[in-house]
Design a protein around this motif. Structure first.
Motif, PDB file in Angstrom:
ATOM      1  N   MET A  40       0.724  -1.249   0.023  1.00 38.66           N
ATOM      2  CA  MET A  40      -0.062  -0.026  -0.012  1.00 38.66           C
ATOM      3  C   MET A  40       0.919   1.167  -0.068  1.00 38.66           C
ATOM      4  N   LEU A  41       0.607   2.221  -0.798  1.00 37.80           N
ATOM      5  CA  LEU A  41       1.465   3.503  -1.160  1.00 37.80           C
ATOM      6  C   LEU A  41       1.145   4.417   0.171  1.00 37.80           C
ATOM      7  N   SER A  42       1.914   5.140   0.820  1.00 43.10           N
ATOM      8  CA  SER A  42       1.607   6.093   1.703  1.00 43.10           C
ATOM      9  C   SER A  42       1.134   7.474   0.975  1.00 43.10           C
ATOM     10  N   VAL A  43       0.463   8.265   1.860  1.00 43.37           N
ATOM     11  CA  VAL A  43       0.120   9.680   1.074  1.00 43.37           C
ATOM     12  C   VAL A  43       1.420  10.079   0.776  1.00 43.37           C
ATOM     13  N   GLU A  44       2.506  10.237   1.564  1.00 44.59           N
ATOM     14  CA  GLU A  44       3.541  10.893   0.778  1.00 44.59           C
ATOM     15  C   GLU A  44       4.101  10.239  -0.523  1.00 44.59           C
ATOM     16  N   GLN A  45       4.012   8.924  -0.461  1.00 45.06           N
ATOM     17  CA  GLN A  45       4.541   8.562  -1.921  1.00 45.06           C
ATOM     18  C   GLN A  45       3.713   9.003  -2.882  1.00 45.06           C
ATOM     19  N   MET A  46       2.376   9.016  -2.680  1.00 38.73           N
ATOM     20  CA  MET A  46       1.213   9.139  -3.634  1.00 38.73           C
ATOM     21  C   MET A  46       1.377  10.849  -4.192  1.00 38.73           C
ATOM     22  N   ASN A  47       1.793  11.795  -3.177  1.00 44.93           N
ATOM     23  CA  ASN A  47       2.217  13.116  -3.468  1.00 44.93           C
ATOM     24  C   ASN A  47       3.337  13.178  -4.426  1.00 44.93           C
ATOM     25  N   GLU A  48       4.605  12.389  -3.947  1.00 49.92           N
ATOM     26  CA  GLU A  48       5.550  12.328  -4.611  1.00 49.92           C
ATOM     27  C   GLU A  48       5.543  12.155  -6.092  1.00 49.92           C
ATOM     28  N   ILE A  49       4.449  11.080  -6.305  1.00 54.12           N
ATOM     29  CA  ILE A  49       4.374  10.563  -7.932  1.00 54.12           C
ATOM     30  C   ILE A  49       3.600  11.692  -8.490  1.00 54.12           C
ATOM     31  N   LYS A  50       2.687  12.272  -7.900  1.00 55.26           N
ATOM     32  CA  LYS A  50       1.827  13.296  -8.425  1.00 55.26           C
ATOM     33  C   LYS A  50       2.777  14.393  -9.018  1.00 55.26           C
ATOM     34  N   GLU A  51       3.671  15.029  -8.055  1.00 55.18           N
ATOM     35  CA  GLU A  51       4.700  15.992  -8.379  1.00 55.18           C
ATOM     36  C   GLU A  51       5.621  15.545  -9.382  1.00 55.18           C
ATOM     37  N   LEU A  52       6.017  14.344  -9.501  1.00 57.99           N
ATOM     38  CA  LEU A  52       6.836  13.950 -10.624  1.00 57.99           C
ATOM     39  C   LEU A  52       6.191  13.906 -11.773  1.00 57.99           C
ATOM     40  N   GLN A  53       4.921  13.243 -11.874  1.00 55.54           N
ATOM     41  CA  GLN A  53       4.216  13.269 -13.057  1.00 55.54           C
ATOM     42  C   GLN A  53       3.865  14.726 -13.631  1.00 55.54           C
TER      43      GLN A  53
END
Length: 274
Positions: A1-14
Motif C-alpha cells: 500500500m502506498l503512503s500519502v507521501e509517496q502518492m504526493n511524490e508521484i503526482k509531483e513527478l508526473q
C-alpha cells in the motif's frame, strides 16, 4: 500500500514530466490508491531525497501493463532502464504471460527509450470525452447494479470480449470487486442480461471501463442504448463523461463516436519481447 507521501511524490513527478513533454501519462490512479499490502507493484528512484523516477505494474490477470517516468533533469542516466529491469523480473516471477509497455502517443522521450528495448507495437488506446450530443433512445435496455449471481456472466464477458483465460478472468474479477470503489453494472436487453460496464467517479468525473456485450448480441443496437442509459444518468448528475477504447476495435470506436464521444488523447502500447 502506498503512503500519502509517496502518492504526493508521484503526482509531483508526473506534473513535472507532463509539463515538460506536453503529454499525459496514464498512471491508473484508482489502482495506485488500492495497492495490496505486501505486493511489489511500484518501483522508486530517489536522488538527494527527491523522487526522480517511478514505474508501476498494473495487473490484469496474467497480463500486466507498465507505465513510468523519469524527471526531465535526470534522464539518460540509466534510471528508467534500472526500474524496468526490476519490474520485468517481478512480472516474470508472477508468471505473467504478456507485458505491455505504456507510452503516451506524443512522448518523444518514450519513443527514444523504446528503441533501446526489445518490443513490438501492440495497440493504441484512445481516451474519449462525451461532447454533450443528445444520446439516442435507450428503449428496451436497462442498467442495473451487478450482484453475486452475475459473476459467471461477467467472467464470460472478460474471456469472450477481452481475451482473458477463464481462471485469470475469475481471479481478476474477484480482486476488482474486493478492491474497487467503482459501480458495476449489468446491461439487460429485453429482460436478458447480455453485457456489463464499470463506472468510476474520480475528481467529479465519470469514467466508463470494461464495457462489453456478448458477441451473439452485438450489432443489434444494444451497446448504443446502454451508453444512452449511462450518459443520461451521469449528465443528470452534472459529471463530464469519459471512456477508453482500443483503436483495433473499430466497431467500438464507431459506436462511441455515434453517441457523441470524441477522442482527445492516445496511449500507445508495446509488447515487451521476453
Amino acid at each position: 500500500m502506498l503512503s500519502v507521501e509517496q502518492m504526493n511524490e508521484i503526482k509531483e513527478l508526473q506534473a513535472s514530466c507532463e509539463d515538460d513533454g506536453g503529454f499525459e501519462l496514464k498512471l491508473n490512479w484508482d489502482m495506485l490508491a488500492t495497492r495490496k499490502e505486501g505486493t511489489k507493484d511500484d518501483f522508486f528512484h530517489y536522488e538527494n531525497g527527491q523522487l526522480v523516477g517511478f514505474l508501476g505494474i498494473y495487473g490484469f490477470g496474467t497480463k500486466v501493463e507498465l507505465c513510468g517516468m523519469v524527471h526531465p533533469n535526470w534522464r539518460r542516466k540509466g534510471i528508467f532502464t534500472g526500474l524496468l529491469k526490476e519490474a520485468i523480473k517481478e512480472a516474470q516471477n508472477r508468471g505473467t504471460r504478456q507485458i505491455l509497455l505504456n507510452a503516451p502517443a506524443g512522448s518523444e522521450s518514450a519513443k527514444g527509450f523504446l528503441e533501446t528495448v526489445p518490443n513490438r507495437y501492440f495497440v493504441t488506446e484512445y481516451q474519449m470525452k462525451w461532447d454533450g450530443t443528445a444520446p439516442p433512445s435507450s428503449e428496451g435496455v436497462i442498467l442495473r447494479h451487478s450482484t453475486e449471481r452475475d459473476n459467471p456472466l461477467e467472467i464470460r464477458l472478460e474471456v469472450e470480449c477481452f481475451g482473458f483465460l477463464e481462471q485469470e478472468a475469475a481471479t481478476y474479477h474477484q480482486e476488482l470487486k474486493e478492491s474497487s470503489s467503482e459501480n458495476f453494472y449489468i446491461v439487460e436487453a429485453y429482460g436478458e442480461p447480455v453485457g456489463k460496464m464499470r463506472v468510476d467517479h474520480p475528481n467529479g468525473e465519470a469514467w466508463i471501463y470494461g464495457f462489453a456485450i456478448l458477441p451473439e448480441y452485438q450489432g443489434k443496437g444494444i451497446g448504443r442504448k446502454a451508453l444512452s442509459c449511462i450518459i443520461a444518468e451521469e449528465d443528470k448528475a452534472g459529471r463530464p463523461l469519459f471512456l477508453e477504447v482500443e483503436a483495433k476495435n473499430a466497431h467500438a470506436l464507431r459506436l462511441y463516436e455515434s453517441c457523441g464521444f470524441k477522442s482527445y488523447h492516445a496511449q500507445d502500447y508495446y509488447e515487451y519481447l521476453l
